[in-house]
Scaffold this motif. Sequence first.
Motif, PDB file in Angstrom:
ATOM      1  N   THR A  85       2.480  -0.981   5.861  1.00 18.44           N
ATOM      2  CA  THR A  85       3.086  -0.685   4.674  1.00 18.44           C
ATOM      3  C   THR A  85       4.077   0.642   5.021  1.00 18.44           C
ATOM      4  O   THR A  85       5.267   0.627   4.452  1.00 18.44           O
ATOM      5  CB  THR A  85       2.029  -0.459   3.748  1.00 18.44           C
ATOM      6  OG1 THR A  85       1.171  -1.349   3.278  1.00 18.44           O
ATOM      7  CG2 THR A  85       2.780   0.009   2.262  1.00 18.44           C
ATOM      8  N   ASN A  86       3.505   1.553   5.737  1.00 16.11           N
ATOM      9  CA  ASN A  86       4.480   2.628   5.925  1.00 16.11           C
ATOM     10  C   ASN A  86       5.348   2.300   6.683  1.00 16.11           C
ATOM     11  O   ASN A  86       6.680   3.100   6.464  1.00 16.11           O
ATOM     12  CB  ASN A  86       3.616   3.613   6.661  1.00 16.11           C
ATOM     13  CG  ASN A  86       2.433   4.109   5.997  1.00 16.11           C
ATOM     14  OD1 ASN A  86       2.582   4.242   4.794  1.00 16.11           O
ATOM     15  ND2 ASN A  86       1.211   4.184   6.612  1.00 16.11           N
ATOM     16  N   THR A 142       7.185   8.211 -10.122  1.00 12.95           N
ATOM     17  CA  THR A 142       6.134   8.702  -9.176  1.00 12.95           C
ATOM     18  C   THR A 142       5.446   9.849  -9.608  1.00 12.95           C
ATOM     19  O   THR A 142       6.015  10.857 -10.436  1.00 12.95           O
ATOM     20  CB  THR A 142       7.249   9.253  -8.029  1.00 12.95           C
ATOM     21  OG1 THR A 142       7.973   8.041  -7.687  1.00 12.95           O
ATOM     22  CG2 THR A 142       6.263   9.891  -6.916  1.00 12.95           C
ATOM     23  N   PHE A 187       2.915   0.806  -5.781  1.00 15.34           N
ATOM     24  CA  PHE A 187       2.591   1.577  -4.596  1.00 15.34           C
ATOM     25  C   PHE A 187       1.084   2.290  -5.106  1.00 15.34           C
ATOM     26  O   PHE A 187       1.058   3.005  -5.875  1.00 15.34           O
ATOM     27  CB  PHE A 187       3.671   2.563  -4.011  1.00 15.34           C
ATOM     28  CG  PHE A 187       4.683   1.631  -3.492  1.00 15.34           C
ATOM     29  CD1 PHE A 187       4.744   1.412  -2.243  1.00 15.34           C
ATOM     30  CD2 PHE A 187       5.838   1.600  -4.431  1.00 15.34           C
ATOM     31  CE1 PHE A 187       5.833   0.579  -1.876  1.00 15.34           C
ATOM     32  CE2 PHE A 187       6.835   0.889  -3.969  1.00 15.34           C
ATOM     33  CZ  PHE A 187       6.944   0.330  -2.554  1.00 15.34           C
ATOM     34  N   TYR A 188       0.174   1.919  -3.871  1.00 13.75           N
ATOM     35  CA  TYR A 188      -1.202   2.740  -4.266  1.00 13.75           C
ATOM     36  C   TYR A 188      -1.169   3.745  -2.922  1.00 13.75           C
ATOM     37  O   TYR A 188      -0.972   3.614  -1.837  1.00 13.75           O
ATOM     38  CB  TYR A 188      -2.048   1.808  -4.112  1.00 13.75           C
ATOM     39  CG  TYR A 188      -2.023   0.761  -5.331  1.00 13.75           C
ATOM     40  CD1 TYR A 188      -2.636   0.853  -6.595  1.00 13.75           C
ATOM     41  CD2 TYR A 188      -1.222  -0.405  -5.171  1.00 13.75           C
ATOM     42  CE1 TYR A 188      -2.444   0.176  -7.594  1.00 13.75           C
ATOM     43  CE2 TYR A 188      -0.907  -1.291  -6.181  1.00 13.75           C
ATOM     44  CZ  TYR A 188      -1.660  -0.892  -7.229  1.00 13.75           C
ATOM     45  OH  TYR A 188      -1.424  -1.696  -8.607  1.00 13.75           O
ATOM     46  N   GLY A 189      -1.931   4.777  -2.998  1.00 14.96           N
ATOM     47  CA  GLY A 189      -1.981   5.780  -1.930  1.00 14.96           C
ATOM     48  C   GLY A 189      -2.677   7.004  -2.500  1.00 14.96           C
ATOM     49  O   GLY A 189      -3.258   7.087  -3.578  1.00 14.96           O
ATOM     50  N   PRO A 245       5.450   7.361  -3.006  1.00 14.41           N
ATOM     51  CA  PRO A 245       5.340   6.071  -2.392  1.00 14.41           C
ATOM     52  C   PRO A 245       5.996   5.911  -1.029  1.00 14.41           C
ATOM     53  O   PRO A 245       5.756   4.992  -0.226  1.00 14.41           O
ATOM     54  CB  PRO A 245       5.946   5.187  -3.406  1.00 14.41           C
ATOM     55  CG  PRO A 245       6.948   5.760  -4.255  1.00 14.41           C
ATOM     56  CD  PRO A 245       6.389   7.145  -4.137  1.00 14.41           C
ATOM     57  N   THR A 256       0.456   5.952   1.870  1.00 15.48           N
ATOM     58  CA  THR A 256       0.469   4.943   0.761  1.00 15.48           C
ATOM     59  C   THR A 256      -0.047   3.732   1.647  1.00 15.48           C
ATOM     60  O   THR A 256       0.256   3.074   2.743  1.00 15.48           O
ATOM     61  CB  THR A 256       1.811   4.765   0.587  1.00 15.48           C
ATOM     62  OG1 THR A 256       2.597   5.709   0.047  1.00 15.48           O
ATOM     63  CG2 THR A 256       2.034   3.335  -0.374  1.00 15.48           C
ATOM     64  N   HIS A 257      -1.213   3.015   1.111  1.00 12.90           N
ATOM     65  CA  HIS A 257      -1.895   2.081   1.686  1.00 12.90           C
ATOM     66  C   HIS A 257      -1.566   0.590   1.158  1.00 12.90           C
ATOM     67  O   HIS A 257      -2.267  -0.277   1.858  1.00 12.90           O
ATOM     68  CB  HIS A 257      -3.318   2.370   1.979  1.00 12.90           C
ATOM     69  CG  HIS A 257      -4.017   2.652   0.410  1.00 12.90           C
ATOM     70  ND1 HIS A 257      -4.525   1.619  -0.368  1.00 12.90           N
ATOM     71  CD2 HIS A 257      -4.147   3.615  -0.413  1.00 12.90           C
ATOM     72  CE1 HIS A 257      -4.911   1.963  -1.516  1.00 12.90           C
ATOM     73  NE2 HIS A 257      -4.947   3.328  -1.475  1.00 12.90           N
ATOM     74  N   VAL A 307       0.895  -2.207  -1.546  1.00 17.50           N
ATOM     75  CA  VAL A 307       1.768  -2.392  -2.366  1.00 17.50           C
ATOM     76  C   VAL A 307       1.859  -3.618  -3.113  1.00 17.50           C
ATOM     77  O   VAL A 307       1.080  -4.725  -2.316  1.00 17.50           O
ATOM     78  CB  VAL A 307       3.371  -2.242  -1.648  1.00 17.50           C
ATOM     79  CG1 VAL A 307       3.370  -3.283  -0.312  1.00 17.50           C
ATOM     80  CG2 VAL A 307       4.471  -2.548  -2.524  1.00 17.50           C
ATOM     81  N   ASP A 358      -5.443   5.082  -7.872  1.00 15.88           N
ATOM     82  CA  ASP A 358      -4.603   5.547  -6.745  1.00 15.88           C
ATOM     83  C   ASP A 358      -3.222   4.903  -6.990  1.00 15.88           C
ATOM     84  O   ASP A 358      -2.408   4.819  -6.049  1.00 15.88           O
ATOM     85  CB  ASP A 358      -4.986   5.076  -5.397  1.00 15.88           C
ATOM     86  CG  ASP A 358      -5.399   3.819  -5.184  1.00 15.88           C
ATOM     87  OD1 ASP A 358      -5.456   3.112  -6.177  1.00 15.88           O
ATOM     88  OD2 ASP A 358      -5.965   3.340  -4.068  1.00 15.88           O
TER      89      ASP A 358
END
Length: 126
Positions: free
Chosen positions: A36-37, A54, A74-76, A81, A86-87, A89, A118
């Motif tokens: 994702t990154n 955001t 986006f989750y993190g 994001p 961020t882990h 989407v 998150d």
Amino acid sequence: MRCSGLVRLAVYESTGKDLYSPAPNADGSMGKDSSTNGMLRSKELSNPNTQIWTGAPRNVDPGSLGAQPGDLLFYGKSASPTAPNTHHVAIYVGNGVIIEAPQSGEVISMNLWTPHDDLVGIRRVS
């Protein structure tokens, strides 16, 4: 298929834009990064005009933050994001529904959005 692959394919199919930007290796050559990154390094997603919301991780319905069908969620653990932590989407469908690929090897599914603590960002790619 991972979440980033699902989003990459969906955005490419609907807009012709490729969100994947591999990270450079230590020697400056371009590396292969399918996380994702890696996807989030795209100039398309770093454009401030694509940012809908955001903030600090929240537990609220994305629709209440301005999400529209097709927006990326986006989750993190950070308020950005594009941050390295961020882990996940997902794609917002609307009316509290998302499309996601939870993790590699799992089935792509359409689910009711469930509260997460998150959710860190919403982006729109057009």
